[in-house]
Write a protein that holds these residues in place. Sequence first.
Motif, PDB file in Angstrom:
ATOM      1  N   VAL A 265       0.834  -1.201   0.000  1.00 42.61           N
ATOM      2  CA  VAL A 265       0.000   0.000   0.000  1.00 42.61           C
ATOM      3  C   VAL A 265       0.871   1.254   0.000  1.00 42.61           C
ATOM      4  O   VAL A 265       0.601   2.221  -0.733  1.00 42.61           O
ATOM      5  N   ASN A 266       1.926   1.250   0.818  1.00 44.07           N
ATOM      6  CA  ASN A 266       2.816   2.411   0.864  1.00 44.07           C
ATOM      7  C   ASN A 266       3.513   2.646  -0.479  1.00 44.07           C
ATOM      8  O   ASN A 266       3.661   3.784  -0.931  1.00 44.07           O
TER       9      ASN A 266
ATOM     10  N   ALA B 220       2.336   1.757  -3.375  1.00 43.85           N
ATOM     11  CA  ALA B 220       1.320   2.252  -4.311  1.00 43.85           C
ATOM     12  C   ALA B 220       0.984   3.716  -4.041  1.00 43.85           C
ATOM     13  O   ALA B 220       0.756   4.493  -4.978  1.00 43.85           O
ATOM     14  N   MET B 221       0.962   4.113  -2.772  1.00 45.00           N
ATOM     15  CA  MET B 221       0.634   5.493  -2.431  1.00 45.00           C
ATOM     16  C   MET B 221       1.678   6.470  -2.958  1.00 45.00           C
ATOM     17  O   MET B 221       1.346   7.608  -3.320  1.00 45.00           O
TER      18      MET B 221
ATOM     19  N   HIS C 230       3.298   6.220  -5.798  1.00 41.03           N
ATOM     20  CA  HIS C 230       2.990   6.447  -7.215  1.00 41.03           C
ATOM     21  C   HIS C 230       1.685   7.230  -7.378  1.00 41.03           C
ATOM     22  O   HIS C 230       1.566   8.071  -8.279  1.00 41.03           O
ATOM     23  N   ILE C 231       0.702   6.966  -6.514  1.00 36.38           N
ATOM     24  CA  ILE C 231      -0.577   7.672  -6.612  1.00 36.38           C
ATOM     25  C   ILE C 231      -0.393   9.162  -6.313  1.00 36.38           C
ATOM     26  O   ILE C 231      -0.912  10.028  -7.029  1.00 36.38           O
ATOM     27  N   ASN C 232       0.356   9.467  -5.257  1.00 34.66           N
ATOM     28  CA  ASN C 232       0.596  10.872  -4.916  1.00 34.66           C
ATOM     29  C   ASN C 232       1.382  11.582  -6.010  1.00 34.66           C
ATOM     30  O   ASN C 232       1.115  12.751  -6.327  1.00 34.66           O
ATOM     31  N   ARG C 233       2.343  10.884  -6.609  1.00 36.32           N
ATOM     32  CA  ARG C 233       3.113  11.483  -7.703  1.00 36.32           C
ATOM     33  C   ARG C 233       2.214  11.760  -8.904  1.00 36.32           C
ATOM     34  O   ARG C 233       2.328  12.806  -9.560  1.00 36.32           O
ATOM     35  N   ALA C 234       1.300  10.814  -9.192  1.00 32.88           N
ATOM     36  CA  ALA C 234       0.390  11.012 -10.314  1.00 32.88           C
ATOM     37  C   ALA C 234      -0.578  12.160 -10.052  1.00 32.88           C
ATOM     38  O   ALA C 234      -0.862  12.965 -10.947  1.00 32.88           O
ATOM     39  N   LEU C 235      -1.088  12.250  -8.826  1.00 30.15           N
ATOM     40  CA  LEU C 235      -2.000  13.351  -8.492  1.00 30.15           C
ATOM     41  C   LEU C 235      -1.307  14.707  -8.600  1.00 30.15           C
ATOM     42  O   LEU C 235      -1.887  15.669  -9.108  1.00 30.15           O
ATOM     43  N   LYS C 236      -0.070  14.763  -8.146  1.00 30.88           N
ATOM     44  CA  LYS C 236       0.676  16.014  -8.246  1.00 30.88           C
ATOM     45  C   LYS C 236       0.904  16.402  -9.697  1.00 30.88           C
ATOM     46  O   LYS C 236       0.785  17.579 -10.078  1.00 30.88           O
TER      47      LYS C 236
END
Length: 238
Positions: free
Chosen positions: A137-138, A140-141, A143-149
């Motif tokens: 989960v960490n 994945a988070m 990559h998710i935060n990088r994509a959102l930014k």
Amino acid sequence: MADPAAATQSPSVSSSSSGAESSAAGGGGGGSPGACPALGAKSCGSSCAVHDLIFWRDVKKTGFVFGTTLIMLLSLAAFSVISVVSYLILALLSVTISFRIYKSVIQAVQKSEEGHPFKAYLDVDITLSSEAFHNYVNAAMVHINRALKLIIRLFLVEDLVDSLKLAVFMWLMTYVGAVFNGITLLILAELLIFSVPIVYEKYKTQIDHYVGIARDQTKSIVEKIQAKLPGIAKKKAE
């Protein structure tokens, strides 16, 4: 007769050589460029496995993965997802049930006590620990935060050129979507993934030469566009 000087020097030499060996071993474990760090050994191992798979290091393994996924994508292109999943489960159950019945008949005829043919696989512990789950989960988070930014930066036009690049790319994708559907694009992507890396590895010098020429031309065009756009030249000068 042994030389006393050599005898007196040997302990220091041996100790220094052993110290050099220990330092070399310690340095090799921590600073070797080809070694994986201790904390990232799993990620490094998985990335190396994907690299070997894409570059056809093991032809049988890569051929099996490539053929299986390609057949599945072609099936999804011809049938619905529910039908493909149902047929796959039925095929797998047919194999396992047939093998189970076959082994039971053989054991009854030979009067052997081998037990369940899949016992070794049934005893395998496949439970996912909470620590491993949190690690996934960490990861994945991140990559998710990088994509959102990145999404916020592009849609709120932090850099005008990058936002224009995204707009041009999406405009081109409208024409691609008019010709191909999602499954067709996935099939093409798989063909490229399993063919482009091995071709690039074989013709690396020639490809790098032409890619360098194309990169220089693209860079010059982008610089000309940036020079003509209002506010970009002033920002770069500051």
